[in-house]
Write an enzyme that holds these catalytic residues in place. Structure first.
Site, PDB file in Angstrom:
ATOM      1  N   SER A 172       0.834  -1.203   0.000  1.00 52.31           N
ATOM      2  CA  SER A 172       0.000   0.000   0.000  1.00 52.31           C
ATOM      3  C   SER A 172       0.875   1.262   0.000  1.00 52.31           C
ATOM      4  O   SER A 172       1.668   1.454  -0.916  1.00 52.31           O
ATOM      5  CB  SER A 172      -0.962  -0.034   1.188  1.00 52.31           C
ATOM      6  OG  SER A 172      -1.897   1.035   1.101  1.00 52.31           O
ATOM      7  N   ASP A 284      -9.291  -4.474  -5.605  1.00 53.37           N
ATOM      8  CA  ASP A 284      -8.687  -3.253  -5.077  1.00 53.37           C
ATOM      9  C   ASP A 284      -9.131  -2.085  -5.944  1.00 53.37           C
ATOM     10  O   ASP A 284      -8.988  -2.124  -7.176  1.00 53.37           O
ATOM     11  CB  ASP A 284      -7.164  -3.396  -5.094  1.00 53.37           C
ATOM     12  CG  ASP A 284      -6.428  -2.187  -4.526  1.00 53.37           C
ATOM     13  OD1 ASP A 284      -7.088  -1.236  -4.071  1.00 53.37           O
ATOM     14  OD2 ASP A 284      -5.180  -2.219  -4.549  1.00 53.37           O
ATOM     15  N   HIS A 314      -7.379  -4.764  -1.482  1.00 54.67           N
ATOM     16  CA  HIS A 314      -6.199  -3.966  -1.184  1.00 54.67           C
ATOM     17  C   HIS A 314      -5.594  -4.395   0.160  1.00 54.67           C
ATOM     18  O   HIS A 314      -6.304  -4.580   1.143  1.00 54.67           O
ATOM     19  CB  HIS A 314      -6.596  -2.484  -1.119  1.00 54.67           C
ATOM     20  CG  HIS A 314      -5.443  -1.552  -0.944  1.00 54.67           C
ATOM     21  ND1 HIS A 314      -4.691  -1.087  -2.003  1.00 54.67           N
ATOM     22  CD2 HIS A 314      -4.900  -0.991   0.170  1.00 54.67           C
ATOM     23  CE1 HIS A 314      -3.754  -0.287  -1.546  1.00 54.67           C
ATOM     24  NE2 HIS A 314      -3.853  -0.209  -0.237  1.00 54.67           N
TER      25      HIS A 314
END
Length: 1123
Positions: A172, A284, A314
């Site tokens: 991320s 995601d 995600h």
């Protein structure tokens, strides 16, 4: 921006404000800039406990002590075979740049698995979080990890790390970080290669981006039409960007969108990026951005491999670190890392086709022929039929857990020309490879640590600090420093020092360790509330942007004067505001003075600017001064004329000359200063600065105009000496000068002077020595160096555990508070000077800022004229129980040293050493040994040594002396020399003189159990001094205290020189001293004992009478016998 609570500091008082942003209840940003964090950070996860991973060791290590930043190292068992070296995987956690830590159980579990299964040394690094520290702070921290890694000094790295196989990875926001760190490293490596500079053997072999957090203003298809039930929404991502990007920036900021309109695409194109593994998740909302990122890299000809997990969301790898998708992904990472170990020439090529691998496949179909040509044994590979690319949801129809792969070695054609890159931009200005200005206006910055490697400085505990936004429109902050101990009375209210850092208007930030350390010292030692302000830098923001920002900082101070809790209380004197700076910061101080004094910068009561402090100010002019035009230039100067000129070109308005009013305050276009109402001005110049003549000219011109100006010159220093070496003796001298200037701001009379190096004491004048902070009695808190906290809170008040006569207080948190009046050492007669004795101070340990005061008698007293004029060298250590006292303490101590110099006669060297409890024993003894090493170098120096010693010293007659603790120290140094532990040749230790030696032991002696009446040193005081000076937990039988204790070395074999022992009658330690002399005599050592009836411990420096005269005569006879 005020941090109300974070995971590393205690809570400060919450400033009222409405929540403008609330991120999942984890981070709240209030309307006044305050940030509220809960006591324990959490982020959306399911499991909280995970299986252990046997065999993997881990530990936490500081990689940037100045910011309190750490990383967690994971070390798996050593691999089998001859090659025990492991690849290194640097991992950055996710959290939208706003929350998260390597300590979180999910991240910890994932990193344990990586270390064990790759296998690799895994470094999971924390970084500064927004909104307290907005981007690019986190990226800078990521680069700092690689800078810390490069020397490989940490034991696990030295033993097991293969620094030619370093992989930068993250999930991320950490994936975003991995991209920027890899690009920065590749760019800097190219710069070093182009310049021929050598670099340490560190090679980034690849980067791994797991569902990286990228953004952009224009929405992608999946963002506009998101799948149902995703846990992280577009609104959440947007909020993260609002809280982490610079205030006012959009999602096309280069930190968010690496290929946005303002991003340095040419930098990515030109960078020799290592292979990139990109992991995307089908559910995601950033999936299209992640795939687009990989496509852009591929289009540039970069080696990129794209792997997709169709059914995952995600951040799936840390959401379920033991789930099957995480297991599959670790297998992919393992293959990628192992391939990164191959030489480039051995890398195999695979066709550039989008394919999928089912893991594990149930019954794999046969491979088509072309793919089999590039197949590796043992790898099961399947090609899916080519499908037309859907505009957005391009993964529809793939089986769950499918992996989409692009091979890591690209055979793509050369990258297409990027928008705006029709003609390749060229470099038009380059400041030492750190700032490059291109012909299209692009500015490329590299890590400035190549100019100044990261350093660790001693901490200054007891000073609180916090970061505050003073200009939200430009995302500008300042760091506030405040001594923890409040001022005791109105007369001692704290002034406010506004400080602007150096950097030629192009470099620097208040967070830089050397700037931070300097401001900690200023806050502690002046003492004062210090505001260290950042400002916009050129060439992105050309002048007068920085001057405008300085004015904005003063305006903020005016507006906050009665509301900010650190400014509004009664301990702060807002009528004494000083505007200070170094180099370009000093230039800013001047221009603030002009704006304020001319009415352009109104500052209403209670605020009053009482003075300006300008340290080596950065001025310029089209016409060269003699020093600037000198050929060859000044040898060894830190800054050159070329460097100054480049910084002016990068910071002044385009096309302006060095006669621009910002550079030259007396240039042809500069406003007249005669009408400007200047407050007091302190100008500090450095004799080795090529701008020295400009600085002198500035001070003279102000004085000619009738402005109140004081000029101080440090002859042997260079430009910006304070920030370059904030713990040097020159920095200490500067602080003393500023402190005196600050005290005399009222009723100031303009003057100019240079700092002197020699003070001659005669019958008519006495120049008092500059006293140390402890002797002056100002309050400060200090401890041994520790990793500084991210924020200083002090919400739980520490309590006093030791109080030495109110002079030294040891608190329960380890802090030390010094204050009150110094111990008086009165001498009689009241005249405290000895005619004809000269003294001066010189540094013997620059790293610790330790000095020695040299006393030299007049030639007549020394025997002048004919024959041998060389003098014995008497090394003297002051008393004070290792906790108080000073080498330059005035009064009786100083008079005693003068008398020794005049009457023996001798060169007397009074040595400074570190004091406890900040520096517990054996620190003082180590300092004594360092001094002897310095003295040995002086004795060996034919040329270039200390002039007084070279001219007058007979090093074959060197004596160690001391009073009380100083006598104890002299004994231990004599033992080191006599045992061969310390080498003194070509100097020779001729004898020792111990005055009221500070010895002890667990077993009480008679003078302790039945002490004389009216003693100056009590048993309780002696015990307390040992508790505060010895290592924690040590007893009075420690070898430093008791030279004949159970653990003390045997002195029988030590070749001690003759020893003169002075023993006063009214001393509770008298029997310890007598026992010491008797034991030495029993061993056959040459010992002389001088007992003084009716005298106290340390009487030689407490008063002056016939006993002192007799003591001087005894010492003179002792020294004379050793010729």
């Amino acid at each position: 921006m005020t941090v109300v609570c974070d995971r590393t500091s205690a809570s400060l008082s919450i400033v009222p404000g409405e929540a403008e942003h609330d991120c999942l209840g984890i981070v709240q940003l209030l309307s006044d800039g305050t940030v509220v964090r809960p006591d324990a950070e959490v982020f959306p996860t399911t499991a909280t406990t995970f299986p252990d991973v046997p065999g993997v060791q881990w530990k936490d290590v500081a990689y940037d002590a100045s910011r309190g930043l750490k990383l967690r190292m994971y070390n798996p068992p050593a691999p089998a075979g001859e090659d025990k070296r492991l690849p290194v995987v640097v991992y950055f956690h996710g959290g939208g740049f706003c929350f998260g830590t390597f300590e979180h159980p999910h991240i910890h579990a994932f990193c344990l698995r990586l270390a064990a299964e790759l296998p690799a040394l895994v470094l999971s690094a924390d970084y500064r979080l927004a909104p307290e520290h907005r981007l690019p702070a986190a990226i800078d921290d990521g680069a700092s990890v690689l800078a810390w890694l490069r020397p490989a000094a940490e034991p696990w790295l030295a033993e097991s790390a293969d620094l030619t196989r370093v992989f930068v990875s993250g999930e991320s926001a950490g994936g975003n970080l991995a991209h920027h760190v890899a690009v920065r490293f590749a760019s800097e490596s190219s710069t070093l290669a182009a310049t021929g500079a050598a670099a340490a053997p560190l090679h980034v072999a690849g980067s791994i981006l797991i569902t990286p957090f990228f953004g952009g203003v224009e929405r992608t298809g999946i963002e506009s039409d998101p799948p149902a039930g995703v846990s992280l929404t577009v609104e959440m991502f947007d909020q993260f960007w609002r809280m982490s990007l610079p205030v006012g920036a959009t999602r096309d900021h280069p930190a968010a969108n690496p290929f946005g309109p303002g991003s340095p695409i040419s930098l990515v194109t030109a960078a020799a990026l290592p292979p990139v593994l990109v992991v995307a998740a089908g559910r995601d909302l950033l999936r299209d951005r992640v795939v687009g990122y990989a496509e852009r890299l591929r289009g540039m000809g970069k080696a990129v491999e794209l792997v997709g997990f169709d059914a995952e969301e995600h951040g799936f790898s840390v959401g379920q670190p033991w789930g099957q998708p995480a297991t599959d992904m670790i297998r992919v990472m393992k293959r990628f890392v192992q391939e990164g170990a191959l030489p480039v020439a051995a890398s195999y090529r695979r066709p550039l086709e989008l394919c999928a691998v089912v893991s594990p496949p149930a019954s794999p179909p046969p491979l088509p022929g072309p793919t089999a040509l590039h197949h590796r044994p043992g790898r099961r590979r399947h090609r899916w039929p080519r499908r037309p690319r859907a505009p957005h949801h391009r993964w529809a129809g793939l089986p769950p857990q499918a992996l989409l792969l692009w091979p890591a070695v690209s055979t793509a054609p050369p990258p297409p020309t990027m928008s705006g890159d029709m003609a390749a931009p060229r470099i038009v200005d380059d400041y030492r490879g750190v700032i490059q200005l291109f012909s299209d206006g692009t500015v490329v910055r590299s890590d400035p640590s190549v100019l100044r490697p990261p350093e660790l400085f001693p901490d200054v505990p007891g000073v609180q600090w916090q970061d505050v936004v003073y200009d939200a429109a430009h995302s500008l902050k300042l760091r506030m420093y405040r001594p923890s101990s409040p001022a005791p009375a109105a007369a001692a209210r704290l002034p406010v020092l506004v400080y602007f850092h150096s950097g030629g208007f192009c470099l620097g930030t208040f967070e830089q360790p050397n700037f931070h350390t300097g401001c900690l010292r200023l806050a502690s030692e002046l003492p004062a509330v210090v505001l260290s302000a950042d400002y916009r830098l050129g060439p992105e923001h050309r002048l007068p942007a920085a001057i405008d920002d300085a004015a904005a900082a003063l305006t903020w101070l005016r507006d906050q004067a009665v509301t900010h809790p650190w400014l509004a209380d009664e301990s702060v004197d807002l009528a004494r505001v000083f505007v200070a700076g170094e180099s370009s910061g000093a230039n800013m101080s001047h221009h603030v003075a002009v704006r304020h004094g001319s009415g352009q910068l109104p500052l209403s009561p209670p605020l009053r600017v009482a003075g300006h402090v300008m340290v080596t100010p950065y001025f310029g002019g089209a016409e060269r001064t003699a020093a600037e035009a000198a050929e060859p230039p000044l040898a060894g100067a830190v800054f050159t004329q070329e460097m100054y000129d480049t910084l002016w070109r990068l910071s002044l308005p385009a096309g302006a000359t060095r006669d621009h009013p910002v550079a030259n305050p007396f240039g042809p276009g500069s406003p007249p200063l005669e009408p400007v109402a200047f407050p007091s001005v302190l100008v500090v110049s450095a004799g080795r600065d090529i701008l020295h003549e400009r600085v002198l000219g500035y001070a003279v011109r102000l004085e000619e105009m009738g402005k109140p100006v004081e000029l101080v010159v440090l002859e042997d220093q260079d430009h910006a000496f304070f920030s370059r070496q904030p713990w040097s003796e020159a920095a200490s001298e500067l602080i003393r000068v500023v402190k005196r200037f600050r005290r005399f701001d009222r009723g100031f009379v303009g003057s100019r002077h240079r700092t002197s190096t020699v003070n001659t004491i005669d019958d008519s004048t006495l120049t008092p020595p500059t006293t140390s902070g402890a002797a002056m009695g100002h309050s400060n808190r200090s401890t041994t160096p520790i990793d500084p906290p991210a924020m200083s809170g002090d919400t739980a008040a520490p309590h006093v555990v030791e109080d030495l006569l109110g002079l030294v207080r040891l608190l329960s948190d380890g802090s030390v508070v010094r204050g009150g009046e110094p111990v008086a050492t009165k001498a009689e007669p009241s005249s405290l000077h000895v005619p004809g004795v000269q003294w001066k101070d010189t540094v013997y340990d620059a790293a610790r800022g330790l000095k020695v005061r040299l006393y030299r008698p007049s030639p007549a007293a020394a025997g002048g004229g004919e024959g041998n004029t060389k003098l014995p060298v008497v090394v003297h250590f002051h008393g004070g129980g290792y906790c108080i006292g000073s080498y330059n303490e005035p009064g009786g101590s100083d008079y005693f040293r003068q008398r020794l110099a005049a009457d023996l006669p001798a060169l007397v060297l009074s040595v400074q050493y570190r004091l406890a409890p900040e520096h517990r024993l054996p620190a003082a003894i180590d300092d004594g040994a360092t001094f002897l090493a310095w003295l040995r170098r002086q004795a060996a120096a034919d040329l270039g040594g200390e002039p007084w010693l070279a001219e007058s010293a007979d090093f074959s007659r060197t004596f160690l002396t001391g009073v009380s603790a100083g006598a104890n120290l002299a004994h231990h140094l004599a033992v080191q020399v006599g045992s061969g532990e310390a080498e003194l040749a070509p100097a020779r230790l001729a004898g020792c003189v111990l005055f009221s030696a500070f010895f002890g032991g667990v077993e009480r002696v008679a003078t302790e159990t039945d002490p004389p009446d009216g003693v100056s040193l009590t048993v309780a005081m002696s015990d307390q001094l040992w508790r505060m000076a010895l290592p924690v937990g040590a007893t009075r039988d420690h070898p430093v205290v008791n030279p004949f204790g159970p653990d003390s070395p045997d002195l029988a074999a030590v070749a001690l020189p003759p020893v003169l022992v002075e023993a006063p009658e009214l001393d509770v330690l008298r029997d310890h001293v007598l026992r010491y002399a008797a034991r030495l005599e029993e061993m056959g050592k040459a010992v002389e004992l001088a007992e003084f009836a009716g005298q106290q411990h340390g009487f030689s420096v407490l008063k002056w009478d016939e006993s002192n005269e007799e003591l001087i005569r005894i010492v003179k006879r002792f020294v004379s016998k050793m010729e």
